[in-house]
Design a protein around this motif. Structure first.
Motif, mmCIF file in Angstrom:
data_model
loop_
_atom_site.group_PDB
_atom_site.id
_atom_site.type_symbol
_atom_site.label_atom_id
_atom_site.label_comp_id
_atom_site.label_asym_id
_atom_site.label_seq_id
_atom_site.Cartn_x
_atom_site.Cartn_y
_atom_site.Cartn_z
ATOM 1 N N PHE B 9 -20.459 8.938 14.333
ATOM 2 C CA PHE B 9 -19.808 7.660 14.411
ATOM 3 C C PHE B 9 -20.172 6.826 13.217
ATOM 4 C CE2 PHE B 9 -19.923 9.116 18.786
ATOM 5 C CZ PHE B 9 -18.587 9.003 19.005
ATOM 6 N N PHE B 10 -19.465 5.834 12.969
ATOM 7 C CA PHE B 10 -19.570 5.214 11.612
ATOM 8 C C PHE B 10 -20.904 4.722 11.334
ATOM 9 C CE2 PHE B 10 -19.539 1.315 8.982
ATOM 10 C CZ PHE B 10 -19.017 1.700 7.966
ATOM 11 N N GLU B 11 -21.594 4.226 12.363
ATOM 12 C CA GLU B 11 -23.012 3.627 12.186
ATOM 13 C C GLU B 11 -24.040 5.037 11.936
ATOM 14 O OE1 GLU B 11 -20.953 3.490 14.854
ATOM 15 O OE2 GLU B 11 -22.400 2.872 16.652
ATOM 16 N N ASP B 12 -23.691 6.041 11.945
ATOM 17 C CA ASP B 12 -24.396 7.229 11.887
ATOM 18 C C ASP B 12 -24.760 7.641 10.336
ATOM 19 O OD1 ASP B 12 -25.175 7.292 14.573
ATOM 20 O OD2 ASP B 12 -23.298 8.610 14.671
ATOM 21 N N TYR B 13 -23.891 7.109 9.625
ATOM 22 C CA TYR B 13 -23.958 7.583 8.123
ATOM 23 C C TYR B 13 -24.615 6.347 7.340
ATOM 24 C CZ TYR B 13 -19.814 10.187 9.394
ATOM 25 O OH TYR B 13 -19.129 11.523 9.970
ATOM 26 N N ARG B 14 -25.449 6.902 6.209
ATOM 27 C CA ARG B 14 -26.169 6.193 5.468
ATOM 28 C C ARG B 14 -25.859 6.391 3.983
ATOM 29 N NH1 ARG B 14 -27.007 4.035 9.070
ATOM 30 N NH2 ARG B 14 -28.408 4.086 10.579
#
Lengths: 341, 341, 341
Positions: B9-14
């Motif tokens: 999900f969006f918050e899993d990308y760094r």
């Protein structure tokens, strides 16, 4: 000045000209696997390297009809894009096996022209030759099609080629090294040999296959035959896509395994008619009639001449009282095959 | 603690992280045969070893789009499983041919993040690189997608990468050894060369192909792209399976042979939009516009920049008054190809 | 004296006889590509030569189920053409990998016979062995089917073979050289290893695939299984083509990648039931249950025994109150696989 190919019209053909068809093609085990997925083909010689080696060949060649479709497919943009009808085949011979890794190209010589009396179309005869990367001929056949004229105009001199009714047994080309003297009938799937078939004998191949759109389109594209009539559902008023006649040939030939498992290699195409169009949803069946038999010089190898008929109706339906094909008949093909004696 | 992949999900990308995508894949003549069965592809360089050798290559490489689909397919479980939309492509370049026998893997670096104002989703930019078994890059491209958040939360710092509007002609990578100085136009299928195309010229590729469910599913699986939206008819309320956008790319590119037979190799993907969804039963047509031309250092090799448009409607339909794509437009792709001068 | 194969009937089987099935088959990258197009198969060991080499093998072998389908397909004309039902499998073991270029043949020994009390049919047990071109066994399994009698007559002596409920862990054959001690979990697609799976654990594989006629027919033909019930829409009163049970096995096994990505190789088939027929249009889902685990002597290699269930309904549906399979259950398969410890 369009950049796209509108195809040739009747007045574009000149007697004696040779057309080199585009897009050479290298074949591999990929095409063989696709062939097995598309048709119920079980001929052992085209299925197994080990079986082919037991018949004197170096490995399993590509199915004869793979060679035919590839050579034929290349001719479509130049010969039959504006064809009204595919009228016939004659003097077809397989001259050399096609091996995995071979690259095929094809060319056609215009050998006959006859304008129709209405001045709007004409018949073109071509002799097509497929060659491998060494320039060796692998297949040749004559085909004639009715093609539209672009505009009305003077007719060329009429030349109708003389064509043999069938390839003479003496003219059949047996693949170099082919030897059926150690033929393994058990692995081939049936015990019937040369002597077991009688001229006039009829074989019902029993099985039926219902055709889907996705299948015939994949098959036809595989041979780079991209004529829109096979692919574009908006092309005909009835929304149907016309199935490439060669798809029916391969389907019927594969079905004929059941009763002709040992008729391993096609070596000549004496004639053929696509009697009626085939569409998705049709269930295709096949029967064969033994037309002739001949011995050959190759060890253990005999030749059998067969009529192969594909039908979407009953096996008995053949011709109507006026001599025309029954509407259920799809294909009437006359060929020579090799089988063990 | 489910063992199955729910996707990121969006918050899993760094920003800056590199994701190594799973399932390396070895390709062979099998994938090439499937490609020819699935698309009306007739480019001679990808069809014939002999033709490729006449162009200075050791053998026929795999079609550029086979490389693209394989590299792309591996990214789906990590990048687009929870994507709401595939927003764009940029800076794509083919860097090296893929040969039969090569094994491809791919990885993606996160190069941009921007949370949407609704707090429920965001845009993720990745630069994906495909590599062969020697670790050599064969393809790279930037892609950005809109991805759902698992839960609402703080937005990461917004970073929007600067992306070139198109790959500069100087940055195109020409395959080593490529030489079109002995190019065989007859075998390639058309006579048009570099000088015959004018910037601004539009080519209607004429043919249409009606798509079947079985075809697009087989195509998409072939690249190991198993996103359920393409396969599960119960997934959408309307019971339709969404066709993988790459299927439309390959179909349109293959159709463009008719008018662009000599635009042999794709070397850059400047941009692209999947303008509208495509479904089984759609009849796809294509047209191209010449956007630019450039010379290269390779002997006889020029570059042509093309807009490739796929439509399920009429060729003239393009954008509506508000600047949006006409509902019939499926694809708007901007790429560089190599052709003989 | 028909030349076509009508299949064997119950009274044609003799205890102890060995039937050598026809049509040997050479496999290549073509069959592998077709398999990837037909099923959402993503197992790294069967996808990548490089991955297989990192596991101690010389190259990527053919998928275990390719071997199974090829060996099974050859038995159909001799064993199940007149079968009323495919009753079960037991004691199945993969004994050696099948490599691209191998040629497979198969034979079956009749190991059990039991005529039904109605005198009209009976059960035949066969132990089938698939061999490569060197005569080495690659796969063996027991299968039993109910077959019609041609005519009523005396029953043979009843012999019911004793079959193991499952293959003992000690009897699993690990491919020579297999070594998972350097296993690349990232490239394989999941982190779960031997220790992460608990006996009794159930995994929902999440994804669903809706089946098309063209797909299951191409799949079934690819294995040269040409039983008409799968291909002829006129064969059943309802116009439906029965989908080959093996198609459902491959589909379910491929779906199980999602949660069992590291269960790389099937090494034993303990049992299996085709619980209900599958038809075109069905959307197939799958779940697995961990039945057992065992260590092996190979470095880094563990074994896991799994129940694989395919359903066209909800994952929870299993058996009804009377102990029968819920009508939505298609397959209940019990197998051993190898995975990294």
């Amino acid at each position: 000045m369009s950049k796209t190919n509108a195809g040739r019209f009747f007045e574009d053909y000149r007697l004696g000209e040779v057309i080199h068809h585009a897009v050479p093609r290298t074949v591999s085990g990929g095409e063989r696997a696709m062939y097995h997925a598309l048709y119920p083909a079980r001929g052992a010689l085209y299925s197994s390297d080990a079986f082919a080696q037991s018949c004197g060949l170096s490995e399993s060649p590509m199915d004869d009809l793979i060679a035919f479709h590839l050579v034929f497919g290349k001719t479509v943009p130049d010969i039959s894009l504006n064809a009204v009808a595919n009228l016939g085949y004659a003097e077809g011979r397989w001259l050399r096996p096609v091996w995995p890794g071979d690259t095929l190209r094809s060319s056609s010589e215009v050998i006959g022209l006859k304008q129709n009396s209405n001045g709007k179309s004409g018949v073109v005869w071509v002799r097509t030759t497929g060659r491998n990367q060494h320039g060796e001929a692998v297949l040749e056949y004559v085909r004639w099609v009715m093609v539209r004229r672009r505009a009305e105009g003077d007719a060329p001199a009429t030349v109708i080629p003389e064509l043999a009714k069938s390839v003479a047994a003496n003219d059949l080309v047996i693949p170099e090294g082919l030897d059926f003297s150690e033929y393994d009938f058990e692995q081939a799937g049936e015990a019937h040999r040369f002597g077991d078939y009688a001229i006039g004998e009829v074989i019902d191949h029993v099985d039926g296959v219902t055709i889907e759109e996705a299948e015939h389109m994949m098959a036809t594209r595989l041979w780079q035959n991209t004529a829109k009539v096979h692919f574009d559902a908006t092309n005909r008023a009835d929304g149907q896509r016309l199935i490439y006649g060669g798809h029916v040939i391969s389907l019927a030939r594969a079905l004929s395994f059941n009763g002709l498992a040992n008729a391993q290699m096609m070596v000549a195409l004496n004639g053929g008619a696509h009697a009626n169009p085939c569409f998705s949803g049709d269930t295709v069946r096949a029967w064969s009639e033994v037309l002739d038999k001949a011995e050959t010089d190759a060890p253990g190898v005999g030749a059998i001449r067969l009529r192969l008929v594909a039908t979407k109706g009953k096996i008995g339906e053949w011709k109507t009282d006026d001599g025309k094909y029954h509407p259920s008949v799809l294909l009437d093909l006359d060929y020579w095959a090799l089988l063990p004696v």
